[in-house]
Every structure is written in structure tokens, then in C-alpha cells.
Motif scaffolding. Structure first.
Motif, PDB file in Angstrom:
ATOM      1  N   ASP A   1      -2.002 -13.966  -1.366  1.00  0.00           N
ATOM      2  CA  ASP A   1      -3.082 -13.063  -1.761  1.00  0.00           C
ATOM      3  C   ASP A   1      -4.424 -13.544  -1.210  1.00  0.00           C
ATOM      4  O   ASP A   1      -4.986 -14.533  -1.691  1.00  0.00           O
ATOM      5  N   HIS A   2      -4.932 -12.840  -0.209  1.00  0.00           N
ATOM      6  CA  HIS A   2      -6.240 -13.168   0.362  1.00  0.00           C
ATOM      7  C   HIS A   2      -6.706 -12.000   1.216  1.00  0.00           C
ATOM      8  O   HIS A   2      -5.895 -11.291   1.825  1.00  0.00           O
ATOM      9  N   ARG A   3      -8.021 -11.812   1.271  1.00  0.00           N
ATOM     10  CA  ARG A   3      -8.563 -10.692   2.039  1.00  0.00           C
ATOM     11  C   ARG A   3      -8.625 -10.957   3.543  1.00  0.00           C
ATOM     12  O   ARG A   3      -8.782 -10.037   4.330  1.00  0.00           O
ATOM     13  N   ALA A   4      -8.514 -12.224   3.935  1.00  0.00           N
ATOM     14  CA  ALA A   4      -8.807 -12.574   5.336  1.00  0.00           C
ATOM     15  C   ALA A   4      -7.564 -12.713   6.206  1.00  0.00           C
ATOM     16  O   ALA A   4      -7.623 -13.364   7.256  1.00  0.00           O
TER      17      ALA A   4
ATOM     18  N   LEU B   1      -5.498   1.254  -8.497  1.00  0.00           N
ATOM     19  CA  LEU B   1      -4.805   0.009  -8.831  1.00  0.00           C
ATOM     20  C   LEU B   1      -4.870  -0.970  -7.660  1.00  0.00           C
ATOM     21  O   LEU B   1      -3.899  -1.137  -6.915  1.00  0.00           O
ATOM     22  N   PRO B   2      -6.007  -1.641  -7.474  1.00  0.00           N
ATOM     23  CA  PRO B   2      -6.085  -2.669  -6.425  1.00  0.00           C
ATOM     24  C   PRO B   2      -5.363  -3.934  -6.867  1.00  0.00           C
ATOM     25  O   PRO B   2      -5.560  -4.404  -7.980  1.00  0.00           O
ATOM     26  N   HIS B   3      -4.542  -4.480  -5.996  1.00  0.00           N
ATOM     27  CA  HIS B   3      -3.696  -5.613  -6.359  1.00  0.00           C
ATOM     28  C   HIS B   3      -4.279  -6.911  -5.822  1.00  0.00           C
ATOM     29  O   HIS B   3      -4.410  -7.104  -4.613  1.00  0.00           O
ATOM     30  N   GLY B   4      -4.625  -7.807  -6.726  1.00  0.00           N
ATOM     31  CA  GLY B   4      -5.057  -9.142  -6.352  1.00  0.00           C
ATOM     32  C   GLY B   4      -6.399  -9.201  -5.650  1.00  0.00           C
ATOM     33  O   GLY B   4      -7.139  -8.223  -5.558  1.00  0.00           O
ATOM     34  N   GLU B   5      -6.696 -10.381  -5.105  1.00  0.00           N
ATOM     35  CA  GLU B   5      -7.951 -10.588  -4.375  1.00  0.00           C
ATOM     36  C   GLU B   5      -7.990  -9.766  -3.103  1.00  0.00           C
ATOM     37  O   GLU B   5      -9.046  -9.344  -2.637  1.00  0.00           O
ATOM     38  N   ALA B   6      -6.808  -9.499  -2.533  1.00  0.00           N
ATOM     39  CA  ALA B   6      -6.738  -8.720  -1.304  1.00  0.00           C
ATOM     40  C   ALA B   6      -7.032  -7.242  -1.541  1.00  0.00           C
ATOM     41  O   ALA B   6      -7.208  -6.486  -0.587  1.00  0.00           O
TER      42      ALA B   6
END
Length: 311
Positions: A268-271, A177-182
Motif C-alpha cells: 500500500d503506497h501512492r508512489a 471507498l478509497p482503499h488504503g494510503e494508495a
């Protein structure tokens, strides 16, 4: 068998046996009655070698003889004897239609070859708990076999719940269950007790209920009562659709994430790791990498952090 009364045997009281014998001696198995018996028997025999046995739906107007049909079929099926040696089938005054007789002979032959006696379990749902249909059916079946219904029901319930819980836990363990873009990883926690609430932190809780220990009406009422803000059930009682159970759980879990973390999309962001490093290095625009080119203090996440620091 879905209606009628449980077949009687040698241990019944004298009045019941007399009434049963009178029914057999006046039983006329002709016309649509005989045709219905033949169709039911042949359907059962056809599916004996298969992996499943189809059900038969008997319908008709009130008083049309549905219960009597099933009751007679139950006694013909088991063909137990009276004390004087007379059999249920042998007492039919005009005999049985050839198709019914042939089907019953084949049923006897199958039972003899397998070493398993034919058992007819018949009873009315009105004699049990209409909200727990499976328990009522199980009680009728166990009683027809001469087994104590209450004790075995507990044993069967424990074993059934263990198997069900293990099977669903296996499905839940496969879900990622990965949540969002992050792609923030979230956990699922399976609950099998009567109360879905528990201390699982931010985990998405999967509340497992079955229609043996509670009725569908109870489960649906609980879901509707908790409403759309609930963090455990898919609030409102709406049914989740999918190709299989795993797909439905995934759909519900993803919807629940929005309730568990309603402000997660704000940050929500990966960076964020890169943004934090740039801030530490003294960058004038550390949040550009997370798509924010305005004042750092105006970003929802930064505003929360600054507010917490000032408190």
C-alpha cells in the motif's frame, strides 16, 4: 390492536354473533378498564394531526384482561350494527364513561369529516407467523378491511421491495471507498436476492435483507454461520454502529476490504508508479520512494512478482 379477536360483522355465523352480543350486554366499562380505554383513545386522537401515530403498550399479569380490553376497544371503535339495528356501543348495559363516550364521538366526527370509516383490526400473533411479524400484522389489517390478504400481500411485497432496493441503491451509489494510503478505488455491489454470493470480482458486496421476507433470526444466524472470514457479510453477526445507514454501510465496507485483500497493506503506497519508472530507468534503489531501503528482492511485492515470473 395487538391482541383479542378480529371484530365480527353481519356476515358471521349465528353462534358467533350471539356470543358477541352477550359479551356486549354484560360488558362493564368502569374503573381502570374505562381509564385505559380513555387513555388509548385520547392518545390516538391527539396524534391524528401529526406525522406519526404512537403505539400503546398494554401489559398485565396472565388473565388480567389484556385481550378482553383490546377486543372490547375494537368493537367500540368500529361500532358496527347487529341485524336488528343495535350498535356495539349501545348494548353496554351501564353505558360508557363520559370520557370514553366523548373520545368515541370525536373519533366518529373525524371519520365523517375525512370520509374514511373507522376500522378496527385486531388479532393474535399466535394466529400467524411469529417469525414474520410484519406479514402477520398486514394480514390482520387487510382482512379487517375486507380485502383478500394473500393476493395483496404479494402486490405489497413487490412494491415494498422495489422501494427498499431503490432507496438503498441510492445510498450505496453515494459511497466512495478509497482503499488504503494508495486510495485505490473499490466498488460496492448491492445484492437483493436470497443468496449473497455473486460474481462481482473484488467489489464489496452489500447484501440487503428485510424482515418482511425473512426473520431477523434467520439473518443473524446466517451472519454468525459465515464467521469472521466471510467476504460478504459482517461475519459473526455483530451489529455495526453509525449515525445513519450510509455510515454503517461504510463502516462494514471498510472492514470487509481487509478480508477481501488481506495482503494489500504489504504494497500500500501512492508512489508505485514512480517506483516502476525508476526501475525501468535502471535505478539502484527504485523502491525508496515507497519507503523501502533494503534489497529490492526482499520487498513482499517484489518477491511475489519475481516468484510469479520464475513459475
Amino acid at each position: 390492536m395487538g391482541a383479542g379477536t378480529t371484530p365480527r360483522s353481519a356476515g358471521d355465523d349465528e353462534q358467533v354473533v350471539r356470543e358477541l352480543r352477550a359479551e356486549r350486554e354484560t360488558f362493564v366499562c368502569e374503573g381502570q378498564f374505562g381509564d385505559a380505554l380513555q387513555r388509548i383513545l385520547e392518545r390516538h386522537l391527539t396524534n391524528l394531526d401529526g406525522s406519526r401515530q404512537d403505539s400503546v403498550w398494554v401489559s398485565g399479569f396472565f388473565g388480567s384482561g389484556k385481550s378482553h380490553l383490546l377486543k372490547m376497544l375494537a368493537h367500540l371503535w368500529a361500532n358496527t350494527q347487529f341485524e336488528d339495528g343495535a350498535t356495539r356501543r349501545g348494548l353496554v348495559p351501564r353505558g360508557l364513561p363520559s370520557g370514553v363516550e366523548a373520545a368515541l364521538r370525536e373519533l366518529d366526527g373525524r371519520a365523517k369529516r375525512t370520509g374514511i370509516s373507522a376500522v378496527a383490526a385486531a388479532g393474535s400473533l399466535l394466529g400467524g407467523n411469529v417469525d414474520h411479524v410484519r406479514q402477520t400484522v398486514l394480514s390482520v389489517l387487510l382482512g379487517a378491511c375486507g380485502w383478500p390478504t394473500q393476493y395483496l400481500e404479494v402486490e405489497v411485497a413487490v412494491h415494498r421491495e422495489r422501494l427498499l432496493s431503490t432507496a438503498v441503491q441510492e445510498i450505496v451509489s453515494r459511497i466512495r471507498l478509497p482503499h488504503g494510503e494508495a486510495k485505490q478505488r473499490r466498488k460496492l455491489a448491492l445484492h437483493t436476492n436470497t443468496d449473497p454470493d455473486g460474481g462481482d470480482g473484488d467489489a464489496v458486496r452489500v447484501w440487503l435483507r428485510d424482515e418482511w421476507s425473512c426473520s431477523w433470526k434467520e439473518v443473524l444466524g446466517e451472519a454468525r454461520g459465515r464467521g469472521m472470514e466471510d467476504r460478504v457479510l459482517q461475519g459473526g453477526g455483530g451489529e455495526l454502529h453509525g449515525d445513519d445507514l450510509q455510515a454503517r454501510i461504510e463502516t462494514g465496507a471498510e472492514a470487509s476490504l481487509a478480508r477481501l485483500s488481506p495482503r494489500f497493506p504489504d504494497g500500500d503506497h501512492r508512489a508505485w508508479g514512480v517506483a516502476l519508472k525508476r526501475a525501468r530507468d535502471g535505478s539502484d534503489a527504485p523502491l525508496v520512494v515507497v519507503g523501502w531501503d533494503q534489497s529490492v528482492a526482499d520487498h513482499p511485492v517484489a518477491r511475489e512478482v519475481l516468484g510469479a515470473m520464475s513459475d
